[in-house]
Write an enzyme that holds these catalytic residues in place. Structure first.
Site, mmCIF file in Angstrom:
data_model
loop_
_atom_site.group_PDB
_atom_site.id
_atom_site.type_symbol
_atom_site.label_atom_id
_atom_site.label_comp_id
_atom_site.label_asym_id
_atom_site.label_seq_id
_atom_site.Cartn_x
_atom_site.Cartn_y
_atom_site.Cartn_z
ATOM 1 N N LYS A 103 0.823 -1.215 0.000
ATOM 2 C CA LYS A 103 0.000 0.000 0.000
ATOM 3 C C LYS A 103 0.854 1.261 0.000
ATOM 4 O O LYS A 103 0.388 2.331 -0.378
ATOM 5 C CB LYS A 103 -0.908 0.002 1.233
ATOM 6 C CG LYS A 103 -2.083 -0.924 1.101
ATOM 7 C CD LYS A 103 -3.275 -0.151 0.631
ATOM 8 C CE LYS A 103 -4.280 -1.041 -0.051
ATOM 9 N NZ LYS A 103 -5.431 -0.297 -0.547
ATOM 10 N N ASP A 137 -8.358 0.857 6.532
ATOM 11 C CA ASP A 137 -8.323 -0.304 7.427
ATOM 12 C C ASP A 137 -7.000 -0.295 8.184
ATOM 13 O O ASP A 137 -6.783 -1.091 9.085
ATOM 14 C CB ASP A 137 -8.383 -1.597 6.594
ATOM 15 C CG ASP A 137 -9.807 -2.053 6.323
ATOM 16 O OD1 ASP A 137 -10.709 -1.728 7.092
ATOM 17 O OD2 ASP A 137 -9.997 -2.768 5.317
HETATM 18 C C1 LIG Z 1 -2.123 -6.000 3.135
HETATM 19 C C2 LIG Z 1 -3.235 -5.807 2.182
HETATM 20 N N1 LIG Z 1 -3.478 -6.763 1.285
HETATM 21 C C3 LIG Z 1 -4.473 -6.641 0.391
HETATM 22 C C4 LIG Z 1 -5.299 -5.532 0.392
HETATM 23 C C5 LIG Z 1 -6.440 -5.476 -0.579
HETATM 24 O O1 LIG Z 1 -6.426 -4.364 -1.392
HETATM 25 P P1 LIG Z 1 -7.793 -3.832 -2.021
HETATM 26 O O2 LIG Z 1 -8.610 -3.264 -0.928
HETATM 27 O O3 LIG Z 1 -7.350 -2.830 -3.014
HETATM 28 O O4 LIG Z 1 -8.460 -5.014 -2.623
HETATM 29 C C6 LIG Z 1 -5.077 -4.510 1.327
HETATM 30 C C7 LIG Z 1 -5.926 -3.320 1.382
HETATM 31 O O5 LIG Z 1 -5.824 -2.487 2.268
HETATM 32 C C8 LIG Z 1 -3.996 -4.633 2.223
HETATM 33 O O6 LIG Z 1 -3.717 -3.679 3.133
#
Ligand SMILES: Cc1ncc(COP(=O)(O)O)c(C=O)c1O
Length: 400
Positions: free
Chosen positions: A75, A123
């Protein structure tokens, strides 16, 4: 549970705007910008030879984002990049000329930037990235955190000097509140999810992620045949899938979208053939994937290129974290946070299910690509779920 993509757009070409924003040329521009940062380094791609052998596929590689830009997750690439782009645009508009990223060090430009505020819901990881981007360029950040955002993740955001705004409810409630307050205050909302009429900035966030995909494709000895992508609102999965399709063309792999069974908004949207908001249920351990409504923008990509959607139980995600932490061969441990190992958990679940294996053509010739999307971004939670101390493990693992 796994289901094939049944959308009418499946197999159609990506939209022109997605081709322009998420392809290899765009990724090269993101990389150029990243290279201005002394802390930037390509993250490692690690071979999981033992996992491949046990599961009966030719190879498994995992792109390890656990140390990306010192922020602990992929991210770091999206929110911070979007903040830099937006600030450059805004200063350029005020000065009526193009402003180069290097000019962000100029005191006169910094005094203009200091007047600006960016905001977003999170989040945990996206807010940290937006706050880090704001801190880098010198603008203000207001980050909206909901009830389920863990204390450690909140503290990590606060360390960048961002203002934290607490919102009762879940991620989707925080998104709505961030949108309302930012509009009212005249702040720029830098969201990782999109909604009708708001796509440009989330697309920039997704563009930031594409640098990671170019790195992975360059590091892989051979292109993958299957890619497992964990999803919250779907922005990560859509960005990776779009960039790989635009880079490899007809030689593209199959994409399998992996979600927690307690927050499977893309899986359910695929079932009904359109993006839907699902009922919030019990929280999932995969906190970063706990989203109840897909990003429209992500849906526009995934409905065309995702091959299958699957759901995952919390215990499978925890088992994958532990498996990455304790490799059975001599390879270095990989620190995967609660959402980081979900791609591996998806692969393992599919390989246990003969029908799913056949449906996806997964066999001894398959080359699988996974992403460890986060490290121990909440160290206490990591300790609880693995009985390991991530601080000690970092020193054991190869330096990046
Ligand atoms: C560690 C991690 N993996 C996967 C995701 C999934 O990304 P998205 O919300 O764009 O699907 C997030 C989203 O915050 C994340 O923080």
């Amino acid at each position: 549970m796994i289901e094939a993509n049944r959308h009418a757009d499946y197999g159609k070409a990506l939209r022109a705007i997605d081709r322009e924003m998420l392809g290899p040329e765009a990724a090269a521009r993101v990389t150029q910008m990243l290279e201005l940062l002394p802390i930037h380094r390509a993250t490692p791609l690690r071979a999981l030879a033992d996992v491949a052998k046990t599961l009966g596929v030719q190879s498994v590689y995992i792109k390890d984002e656990s140390h990306r830009l010192g922020l602990g997750s992929f991210k770091a690439l999206g929110g911070a990049y979007a903040v830099v782009c937006l600030v450059l645009e805004e200063v350029g508009r005020l000065l009526k000329r193009n402003v180069a990223p290097s000019e962000l060090l100029d005191p006169e430009i910094r005094s203009l930037v200091a007047q600006m505020t960016v905001g977003c819901a999170t989040d945990g990881n996206h807010g940290r990235s937006v706050a880090a981007g704001a801190n880098l360029v010198g603008c203000k950040a207001s980050i909206f955190v909901h009830d389920n955002v863990n204390r450690e993740r909140v503290d990590a955001i606060a360390r960048f000097g961002a203002k934290l705004i607490h919102v009762p409810g879940n991620y989707d409630d925080a998104v709505a509140e961030a949108e309302r307050v930012c509009r009212l205050e005249g702040w720029t909302i830098v969201s990782d999810t999109s909604w009708p009429g708001y796509e440009r900035i989330p697309r920039l966030v997704m563009q930031g992620y594409t640098a990671m995909v170019t790195e992975a494709l360059t590091q892989l000895p051979k292109p993958p045949t299957h890619v497992f992508l964990q999803a919250g609102v779907g922005g990560f999965a859509a960005s990776v899938a779009a960039n790989i399709c635009l880079t490899l063309g007809t030689a593209r792999p199959k994409f399998i979208i992996v979600e927690p069974d307690r927050a499977a908004c893309l899986f359910e949207s695929n079932r009904v053939g359109k993006p839907i908001k699902i009922e919030a249920s019990e929280p999932t351990v995969m906190a970063m994937l706990e989203c109840y409504e897909p990003s429209l923008l992500a849906w526009g990509v995934l409905s065309r290129v995702a091959d299958a959607y699957m759901t995952l139980r919390d215990e499978d995600a925890i088992a994958a974290m532990n498996q990455l932490a304790r490799p059975r061969d001599s390879s270095a441990a990989i620190i995967a946070g609660e959402s980081g190992g979900a791609g591996l958990a998806g692969l393992i679940a599919v390989m246990r299910d003969a029908n799913a294996r056949t449906m996806l053509d997964l066999n001894a010739t398959s080359r699988v690509l996974l992403f460890n999307t986060e490290g121990a971004t909440a160290p206490e939670v990591y300790r609880k779920l693995t009985n390991l101390d991530p601080a000690e493990m970092t020193s054991m693992a190869d330096p990046i």
